[in-house]
Design an enzyme around this catalytic site. Sequence first.
Site, PDB file in Angstrom:
ATOM      1  N   SER A 138      -2.804  -7.705   3.095  1.00  0.00           N
ATOM      2  CA  SER A 138      -3.083  -7.564   4.535  1.00  0.00           C
ATOM      3  C   SER A 138      -3.383  -8.930   5.140  1.00  0.00           C
ATOM      4  CB  SER A 138      -4.261  -6.622   4.762  1.00  0.00           C
ATOM      5  OG  SER A 138      -3.977  -5.340   4.261  1.00  0.00           O
ATOM      6  N   ARG A 148      -2.160  -6.399  -8.301  1.00  0.00           N
ATOM      7  CA  ARG A 148      -1.058  -7.324  -8.037  1.00  0.00           C
ATOM      8  C   ARG A 148      -0.952  -8.389  -9.115  1.00  0.00           C
ATOM      9  NH1 ARG A 148      -3.094  -7.820  -2.058  1.00  0.00           N
ATOM     10  NH2 ARG A 148      -4.893  -7.331  -3.316  1.00  0.00           N
ATOM     11  N   LYS A 208     -16.416  -7.955   4.711  1.00  0.00           N
ATOM     12  CA  LYS A 208     -15.276  -8.510   5.440  1.00  0.00           C
ATOM     13  C   LYS A 208     -15.371  -8.170   6.925  1.00  0.00           C
ATOM     14  CE  LYS A 208     -11.935  -7.788   1.697  1.00  0.00           C
ATOM     15  NZ  LYS A 208     -10.724  -7.056   1.312  1.00  0.00           N
ATOM     16  N   HIS A 244       0.839  -1.206   0.000  1.00  0.00           N
ATOM     17  CA  HIS A 244       0.000   0.000   0.000  1.00  0.00           C
ATOM     18  C   HIS A 244       0.876   1.259   0.000  1.00  0.00           C
ATOM     19  CE1 HIS A 244      -3.096  -2.620   2.332  1.00  0.00           C
ATOM     20  NE2 HIS A 244      -3.606  -2.438   1.134  1.00  0.00           N
TER      21      HIS A 244
END
Length: 165
Positions: free
Chosen positions: A129, A91, A42, A18
Site C-alpha cells: 500500500s 512477501r 500508523k 491483497h
Amino acid sequence: MASVAVYPGSFDPVTNGHVDIIERSSKVFNKVIVAVLHNRNKEPLFTVDERVQMLKESIEYIPNIEIDSFNGLLVDYVRHKQAKTIVRGLRAVTDFEYEMQAASINRKLDPELETFFMMTNNQYSYLSSSIVKEVAKYEADVGDLVPPPVPKYLYKKYGSSPSDR
Ligand code: ADP
C-alpha cells in the site's frame, strides 16, 4: 464444521496483492472475513469507512467474503466472529520477522487460533500500500497495482491524477 478465517490488515488502500490473497484464501476456507484495522501506530491515508468501501467495490464478485472493521485485540475479534484461523500474506524475508512475532503472541493469547500464511504471487512481491501511495502522490499511473475502483479514491485524496502531468 464450516471453516471461517479472518484476514486482517490496514488495506490503506487495498492492492492487487491483497486481492490475490483474498481470492486464494476464499478457495481454502468456507468463509473469509476481511477485517480493516481501526488503527495502530500508523497514520492512515484513508478513513476506515473509505478502506471498507474500496474493499467492497473491489471484491464484491467473491461470494464467500465478508468485509468488516475492528478495534482492539485481533484474537478477541477472531473469537467474537467464531473464526479459528488468521490469514496473513508473506512477501519477503522482511515480512517474516514481524509476522512470526505476531503469530507467536497470538498463539500465546489464544492457543486455539492458528495463523495461516500464504506466499505472495511472484508478480506482487514488490507491491505494498505504501508503494501505491507513493506512486499516486506523484501523479503516476497506479492502474496495474490496485483493483479498478481504487485509483479514483487515491487521485481524489491527492487532488491530482496522471492526466494532470
Ligand atoms: P498490516 O498493516 O496489517 O501489515 P497491510 O494492509 O499492509 O496491513 O497487509 C495486510 C496483509 O496482507 C499482511 O499479511 C501483508 O503481509 C499482506 N500483504 C500485503 N501486500 C501483499 C502482497 N503484495 N502480496 C502478499 N501479501 C501481501
